[in-house]
Design an enzyme around this catalytic site. Structure first.
Site: not given
Ligand code: FAD
Ligand code: EPU
Length: 338
Positions: A165, A239, A334
């Protein structure tokens, strides 16, 4: 170039937050983009926000700057060699649309990344990933516009410094480049990735004995639809936190105290599912007002209707605090907080 003033961002973020932008411009070409940047330098001098599908950000306040929504379109087979097709997609293309285009042509490599919301331009930003595949695995190169120099520059995979990520565009080069296009290197002979998660089980349930690009894409779509909320129905950005990566000694210590703690071993580290940690702290299904923690997937924070970005953010802070208290692990968001 059209400039809207005091423009609602509600239709442009999957969390469904009713924030506003001081200025808002959709752009459909490099020339229009360059005109915005030039105008901003000469007169506005405002902070910029480049927007794709708005599926990985949370507006906690109105944006006192210029939102530029990249709508540059196009998908092209630019080259092929013995092993690969090279597909160049413009940043404003819908990601799942690109995946479906490649699946229909049997170009292999993107099928595990089916049904991820958002646009092509954001795919290298956080090196999107799902079901054992990340964009870095199929990435060939990208073109990006340098805001300071108003020039287009090519980036190789190495230049992008991809991680879990992560990419250089979230770190050292943050807010410096606007991604214009991405070229993916897709296999002529597929190498299927079915070991992750529930893919094999789902293929079995679908009575698929020989996997194919299409079957894997279908399986991923079925799995995702069963556990992730559809942003068209319940606001969310996938998420909310990253899965924390901790060292083996910390994991072994935690395993003694919490025997059921899941973990995926990597080199000298263990990735722990944040959804499990959050669920253990009792947040799964929690709701205060319209802000909540999704009842089928604790890693996903949701807006049931009229939550503000600040309310979602505050909930995320409470979750971080309780996970840290119970497990000594600091969760990292995130989602991009604006
Ligand atoms: P946006 O939200 O518009 O932007 C995200 C960030 O990238 C912002 O900082 C923005 O400024 C920047 N940006 C966008 N476009 C450009 C550009 N052209 N140039 C420079 N900067 C740019 N992600 C995964 O990795 N895996 C998943 O499995 C996954 N599942 C999801 C499921 C759901 C239901 C939802 C809602 C989200 C999910 N996500 C997942 C997160 C999200 O879909 C991805 O991060 C996606 O790539 C975001 O794309 P976007 O176009 O919506 O980006
Ligand atoms: N889990 C729980 N409770 C929950 C949720 C998860 O205990 O409520 C545990 C279970 O042990 C489960 C494990 O977490 O086996 C993993 O859950 P899941 O397979 O749903 O995946 P995830 O780790 O929660 C990651 C990505 C997703 C991606 C999926 C599939 C991150 C931050 N998230 O989620 O990406 O789609 O794997 O590969 O890495 C996103 O980035 O927005 C996103 C949705």
């Amino acid at each position: 170039m059209t400039i809207f003033e005091n423009h609602s961002l509600l239709p442009y973020n999957t969390f469904g937050i009713a924030a506003k932008a001081r200025y808002f411009s959709p752009i459909g070409s490099l020339e229009q983009l360059d005109a915005c940047i030039s105008r901003n330098k000469k007169s506005f001098q405002l902070p910029l926000l480049i927007l794709g599908g708005g599926s990985n950000l949370l507006f906690t306040q109105d944006f006192n700057g210029w939102v530029i929504k990249n709508e540059i379109k196009g998908i092209e087979l630019v080259r092929e060699d013995e092993g690969y097709y090279y597909i160049k997609a413009m940043a404003g293309e819908n990601w799942h649309g690109l995946v479906m285009h490649c699946v229909a042509k049997n170009y292999a490599g993107l099928e595990n990344l089916s049904l991820i919301p958002g646009n092509v331009g954001a795919s290298p930003m956080q090196n999107i990933g799902a079901y054992g595949v990340e964009v870095k695995d199929v990435f060939f190169e990208l073109e990006a516009y340098h805001i300071a120099d108003r020039r287009v520059i090519k980036f190789s995979a190495t230049d992008c410094s991809f991680g879990y990520r992560e990419s250089v565009f979230k770190r050292a080069l943050k807010n410096q480049f606007i991604i214009l296009s991405v070229t993916y290197q897709l296999r002529k002979v597929p190498v299927f990735q079915t070991s992750y998660g529930a893919i094999e089980k789902e293929l079995e349930a679908m009575h698929v004995t020989t996997p194919s690009v299409k079957a894997i894409s279908d399986a991923v779509i079925r799995i995702r639809s069963s556990k992730l909320p559809d942003p068209a129905v319940i606001g969310n950005a996938g998420s909310f936190f990253k899965n924390p990566v901790i060292d083996v000694t910390q994991y072994d210590r935690l395993k003694k105290a919490f025997a059921g703690i899941p973990g995926y071993a990597q080199a000298n580290t263990v990735k722990v599912p944040a959804g499990w940690l959050i669920e253990q702290c009792g947040w799964k299904g929690y709701r205060q007002g319209d802000a909540g923690c999704y009842n089928k997937q604790a890693l996903v924070l949701v807006n049931y209707g009229h939550a503000t970005g600040a309310e979602i953010f505050d909930l995320s802070s409470s979750i971080i605090q309780s996970v840290e208290q119970k497990f000594g692990i600091l969760l990292e968001r995130e989602v991009n907080i604006i």
